[in-house]
Design a protein around this motif. Structure first.
Motif, PDB file in Angstrom:
ATOM      1  N   SER A  44       0.833  -1.202   0.000  1.00 33.94           N
ATOM      2  CA  SER A  44       0.000   0.000   0.000  1.00 33.94           C
ATOM      3  C   SER A  44       0.868   1.253   0.000  1.00 33.94           C
ATOM      4  O   SER A  44       2.065   1.196   0.283  1.00 33.94           O
ATOM      5  CB  SER A  44      -0.932   0.011   1.212  1.00 33.94           C
ATOM      6  OG  SER A  44      -0.193   0.025   2.415  1.00 33.94           O
ATOM      7  N   THR A  70      -4.444  -3.314  -5.012  1.00 34.62           N
ATOM      8  CA  THR A  70      -5.461  -2.279  -4.817  1.00 34.62           C
ATOM      9  C   THR A  70      -5.092  -1.242  -3.760  1.00 34.62           C
ATOM     10  O   THR A  70      -5.782  -0.231  -3.620  1.00 34.62           O
ATOM     11  CB  THR A  70      -6.803  -2.929  -4.434  1.00 34.62           C
ATOM     12  OG1 THR A  70      -6.608  -3.734  -3.268  1.00 34.62           O
ATOM     13  CG2 THR A  70      -7.315  -3.814  -5.575  1.00 34.62           C
ATOM     14  N   GLY A  71      -4.020  -1.469  -3.005  1.00 41.63           N
ATOM     15  CA  GLY A  71      -3.631  -0.516  -1.963  1.00 41.63           C
ATOM     16  C   GLY A  71      -2.620   0.524  -2.408  1.00 41.63           C
ATOM     17  O   GLY A  71      -2.374   1.501  -1.693  1.00 41.63           O
ATOM     18  N   ASN A  73      -1.282   3.716  -4.181  1.00 36.52           N
ATOM     19  CA  ASN A  73      -1.892   4.932  -4.734  1.00 36.52           C
ATOM     20  C   ASN A  73      -0.958   5.730  -5.636  1.00 36.52           C
ATOM     21  O   ASN A  73      -1.411   6.612  -6.367  1.00 36.52           O
ATOM     22  CB  ASN A  73      -2.460   5.821  -3.616  1.00 36.52           C
ATOM     23  CG  ASN A  73      -1.430   6.185  -2.566  1.00 36.52           C
ATOM     24  OD1 ASN A  73      -0.284   6.470  -2.886  1.00 36.52           O
ATOM     25  ND2 ASN A  73      -1.831   6.162  -1.300  1.00 36.52           N
ATOM     26  N   SER A  74       0.335   5.443  -5.595  1.00 37.32           N
ATOM     27  CA  SER A  74       1.278   6.192  -6.427  1.00 37.32           C
ATOM     28  C   SER A  74       2.459   5.307  -6.797  1.00 37.32           C
ATOM     29  O   SER A  74       3.003   4.603  -5.939  1.00 37.32           O
ATOM     30  CB  SER A  74       1.775   7.429  -5.668  1.00 37.32           C
ATOM     31  OG  SER A  74       2.738   8.125  -6.417  1.00 37.32           O
ATOM     32  N   CYS A  92      -5.672  -1.817 -10.430  1.00 35.99           N
ATOM     33  CA  CYS A  92      -5.032  -1.061  -9.342  1.00 35.99           C
ATOM     34  C   CYS A  92      -5.976   0.095  -9.010  1.00 35.99           C
ATOM     35  O   CYS A  92      -5.785   1.235  -9.443  1.00 35.99           O
ATOM     36  CB  CYS A  92      -3.659  -0.546  -9.772  1.00 35.99           C
ATOM     37  SG  CYS A  92      -2.404  -1.832  -9.893  1.00 35.99           S
ATOM     38  N   THR A  93      -6.994  -0.209  -8.238  1.00 43.27           N
ATOM     39  CA  THR A  93      -8.134   0.698  -8.081  1.00 43.27           C
ATOM     40  C   THR A  93      -7.836   1.940  -7.229  1.00 43.27           C
ATOM     41  O   THR A  93      -8.609   2.902  -7.256  1.00 43.27           O
ATOM     42  CB  THR A  93      -9.332  -0.056  -7.489  1.00 43.27           C
ATOM     43  OG1 THR A  93      -8.911  -0.727  -6.293  1.00 43.27           O
ATOM     44  CG2 THR A  93      -9.862  -1.075  -8.487  1.00 43.27           C
ATOM     45  N   SER A  94      -6.733   1.949  -6.480  1.00 43.79           N
ATOM     46  CA  SER A  94      -6.369   3.131  -5.682  1.00 43.79           C
ATOM     47  C   SER A  94      -5.334   4.003  -6.381  1.00 43.79           C
ATOM     48  O   SER A  94      -5.009   5.091  -5.894  1.00 43.79           O
ATOM     49  CB  SER A  94      -5.819   2.708  -4.318  1.00 43.79           C
ATOM     50  OG  SER A  94      -6.794   2.047  -3.557  1.00 43.79           O
ATOM     51  N   SER A  96      -3.782   6.670  -8.140  1.00 49.77           N
ATOM     52  CA  SER A  96      -4.219   7.987  -8.594  1.00 49.77           C
ATOM     53  C   SER A  96      -3.120   8.754  -9.317  1.00 49.77           C
ATOM     54  O   SER A  96      -3.392   9.716 -10.030  1.00 49.77           O
ATOM     55  CB  SER A  96      -4.732   8.817  -7.409  1.00 49.77           C
ATOM     56  OG  SER A  96      -3.714   8.978  -6.437  1.00 49.77           O
ATOM     57  N   CYS A 115      -8.181   1.045 -13.675  1.00 48.46           N
ATOM     58  CA  CYS A 115      -7.527   1.904 -12.673  1.00 48.46           C
ATOM     59  C   CYS A 115      -8.496   3.052 -12.391  1.00 48.46           C
ATOM     60  O   CYS A 115      -8.368   4.157 -12.932  1.00 48.46           O
ATOM     61  CB  CYS A 115      -6.184   2.417 -13.191  1.00 48.46           C
ATOM     62  SG  CYS A 115      -4.894   1.160 -13.256  1.00 48.46           S
ATOM     63  N   SER A 117      -9.153   5.086 -10.008  1.00 45.94           N
ATOM     64  CA  SER A 117      -8.796   6.326  -9.309  1.00 45.94           C
ATOM     65  C   SER A 117      -7.881   7.227 -10.136  1.00 45.94           C
ATOM     66  O   SER A 117      -7.594   8.357  -9.727  1.00 45.94           O
ATOM     67  CB  SER A 117      -8.104   6.007  -7.975  1.00 45.94           C
ATOM     68  OG  SER A 117      -8.979   5.353  -7.095  1.00 45.94           O
TER      69      SER A 117
END
Length: 200
Positions: A44, A70-71, A73-74, A92-94, A96, A115, A117
Motif C-alpha cells: 500500500s 489495490t492498496g 496509490n502512487s 489497481c483501483t487506488s 491515482s 484503474c 482512481s
C-alpha cells in the motif's frame, strides 16, 4: 532460462520472515537485465520501482505484475524502463498518480484497465500506439495527453472512461480502433485530424 529472484530473510533462529521488499524480479535469458514480475497484493501507499537490481538495469514491467494491487496509490517508474507489459496495472483501483518516463516505448494491452482512481495521465512521446484496452474503464480519468508520436489508437483504448470530457487527437494518428471511445458518456468535444484515414 529465466530465473526468479526474491530475497529471503531469516530471524535469529534461522526461520524465514516476511520479505520486506514487495517486488519480485526476473532475470532475462542472457542475464543482462531485470523485469519486475510481481508485487505483493498487500502493498500500500507509494512505490518507487528501482532502476537497478543486483547491479543490473530494470528495463521492463512484466505482464500482470501489479494486477490487483489495490492498496498502491502512487507509482514512479524509472527511466531505465522501456516497456510496460499487458495488464501490468489492471485493477489497481487506488492508483491515482503514475509517472511514465520518456524511455517507455511500449504500453501493453489493458495495461491500466480498471484503474478507477487515475484522474490524469501523460503518455510520453516515445509511444507510437495506444494498445487495445490500455486505459479502458478508467472511470475517473478526466484528462489525457496524447503525444504527436502516436499513430494508432486501438480497440477499446479509452472505452468506458466516463469522466473524459474532451480529447484532442494529434495529427500523427492515422487510425481509431473499434469502440476506442465507447461509453465515454461525458465526452462533449473531440477533434479528429485530417491524418485519420480509418475509424473502425
Amino acid at each position: 532460462g529465466i530465473n526468479s529472484v526474491a530475497i529471503e530473510f531469516t530471524d535469529n533462529d534461522g526461520d524465514p520472515i516476511i520479505d520486506p521488499d514487495p517486488l519480485t524480479f526476473l532475470l532475462n535469458g542472457d542475464s543482462t537485465e531485470y523485469s519486475v514480475s510481481d508485487c505483493l497484493e498487500t502493498t500500500s501507499g507509494s512505490l518507487d520501482i528501482p532502476s537497478t537490481y543486483n547491479g543490473l538495469p530494470v528495463t521492463s514491467i512484466g505482464n500482470s505484475a501489479f494486477q490487483f494491487c489495490t492498496g498502491i496509490n502512487s507509482i514512479t517508474i524509472p527511466d531505465s524502463v522501456t516497456s510496460i507489459g499487458n495488464g501490468a496495472f489492471v485493477n489497481c483501483t487506488s492508483l491515482s498518480s503514475i509517472t511514465i518516463p520518456d524511455s517507455v516505448t511500449s504500453i501493453g494491452t489493458n495495461a491500466f484497465s480498471y484503474c478507477t482512481s487515475l484522474s490524469s495521465v501523460t503518455i510520453p512521446d516515445s509511444v507510437t500506439s495506444i494498445r487495445v484496452g490500455a486505459f479502458s474503464h478508467c472511470t475517473n480519468l478526466s484528462s489525457i495527453t496524447i503525444p504527436n508520436s502516436v499513430t494508432s489508437i486501438r480497440d477499446h483504448a479509452f472505452s468506458s472512461c466516463s469522466s473524459l470530457s474532451s480529447i484532442t487527437i494529434p495529427g500523427s494518428v492515422k487510425s481509431l480502433g473499434t469502440y476506442a471511445f465507447s461509453n465515454c458518456t461525458s465526452l462533449t468535444s473531440i477533434n479528429i485530424p485530417d491524418s485519420v484515414t480509418s475509424i473502425e
